[in-house]
Design an enzyme around this catalytic site. Structure first.
Site, PDB file in Angstrom:
ATOM      1  N   GLU A  59       0.826  -1.209   0.000  1.00 16.07           N
ATOM      2  CA  GLU A  59       0.000   0.000   0.000  1.00 16.07           C
ATOM      3  C   GLU A  59       0.867   1.270   0.000  1.00 16.07           C
ATOM      4  OE1 GLU A  59      -3.105   0.277  -0.489  1.00 16.07           O
ATOM      5  OE2 GLU A  59      -3.658  -1.837  -0.343  1.00 16.07           O
TER       6      GLU A  59
ATOM      7  N   TYR B  64      -7.274   5.734   4.179  1.00 17.86           N
ATOM      8  CA  TYR B  64      -7.398   4.696   3.153  1.00 17.86           C
ATOM      9  C   TYR B  64      -6.463   3.523   3.449  1.00 17.86           C
ATOM     10  CZ  TYR B  64      -6.108   2.001  -0.879  1.00 17.86           C
ATOM     11  OH  TYR B  64      -5.792   0.941  -1.680  1.00 17.86           O
TER      12      TYR B  64
ATOM     13  N   ASP C 180     -10.252   4.916  -2.110  1.00 18.72           N
ATOM     14  CA  ASP C 180      -9.189   5.491  -2.925  1.00 18.72           C
ATOM     15  C   ASP C 180      -9.799   6.103  -4.187  1.00 18.72           C
ATOM     16  OD1 ASP C 180      -9.910   3.302  -4.431  1.00 18.72           O
ATOM     17  OD2 ASP C 180      -7.869   2.584  -4.753  1.00 18.72           O
TER      18      ASP C 180
END
Length: 304
Positions: free
Chosen positions: A41, A124, A142
């Protein structure tokens, strides 16, 4: 169809598509190790999957555990990050890894609020880690998700406004499949990346087209709405490769500008285009550099 029915259709059809027709493959897809999910991520922040995949694989090979990353030399980590841009991400990633490894006994946070406290982690990323690693009921929001929701519901509220961010966060959470949040989050992100794309979306073959407000009203191309347009600034960088006695001079960038902490050749930034002749005639050409030497043509071979 009322809102409750539309919400139910959206979630049910999305989950069905994910189980039967979603063929998107990524090396971290289905991963349950919070370290690897977090690493993927962070790499994918402001980075396309196609570009980030090789970096992820190299990082996992070099640093298979969080402790391996935390124990690594800073220059080694920054060298591996080279080319990904937004280097503050790398700095924050390394700081977070060291905090967990050396202050938290190597135990990765398991609670959403604790994950959110990690350096470089926002709502997020915290939601992604929480749902993918621990199957906690937190919806991701996102760019892919915001685009899908704006089009499906025909929402003209700017996604980058405070009001818009709050509205979409609540909407995303209300649609989440609470029993299988990891699968749902993966499904909506893959759907946004592969079907409801920013440009040239596959509307005619989309399984949600009959319920999609933007498709029915022919406004797909104008959604989502953004209030603040990105202002691009043109910067002119000129690098000088200085060679002396079979060695090339490099230096480490400092300050809070782009590429912080990375090594570079001698760099000059100007407002206008310059030629090598202009540069050699300028005052900056004879400015002393760290180490006490002065650049001049007989000593160094300059290449623009």
């Amino acid at each position: 169809m009322n809102n409750a029915q539309k919400n139910r259709v959206f979630t049910e059809k999305l989950m069905e598509w994910h189980c039967t027709d979603n063929t998107r493959e990524m090396p971290w897809k289905g991963e349950k190790d919070p370290y690897k999910i977090w690493l993927s991520e962070i790499i994918l922040q402001q980075t396309r999957v196609e570009q980030g995949t090789d970096y992820y694989l190299r990082f996992i090979q070099k640093f298979p555990t969080l402790k391996d990353l935390a124990s690594a030399e800073e220059d080694t980590v920054f060298k591996m990050w080279e080319g990904l841009g937004y280097y503050s991400r790398c700095k924050n990633m390394l700081a977070a890894a060291r905090q967990i490894a050396f202050q938290e006994k190597g135990l990765f946070p398991v609670d959403y609020d604790d994950i959110l406290k990690m350096k470089g982690v926002g709502p997020y990323t915290a939601a992604a880690i929480s749902s993918f690693a621990y199957n906690l009921p937190y919806a991701v929001a996102d760019g892919n998700v915001l685009r899908v929701l704006a089009r499906f519901y025909g929402i003209v509220l700017p996604i980058d406004s405070i009001e818009g961010k709050n509205f979409f966060a609540v909407l995303a959470q209300s649609l989440l499949n609470k029993e299988e949040p990891a699968k749902y989050n993966q499904a909506i992100m893959d759907f946004g990346a592969g079907i409801c794309k920013p440009k040239l979306p596959l509307c005619t073959e989309c399984f949600l087209k009959e319920e999609c407000t933007a498709f029915r009203k022919d406004i797909v191309s104008v959604l989502p709405v953004k209030a603040n347009k990105l202002i691009k600034k043109r910067r002119r960088f000129y690098f000088v490769i200085a060679e002396f006695q079979n060695k090339i001079y490099v230096r480490k960038r400092t300050g809070k500008d782009i590429w912080e902490n990375l090594w570079e050749f001698i760099l000059f930034e100007t407002d206008e285009k310059v030629t090598i002749d202009d540069f050699m005639e300028s005052q900056i050409f004879r400015t002393p550099f760290p180490g006490g030497f002065i650049l001049h043509q007989p000593v160094f071979d300059f290449r623009f």
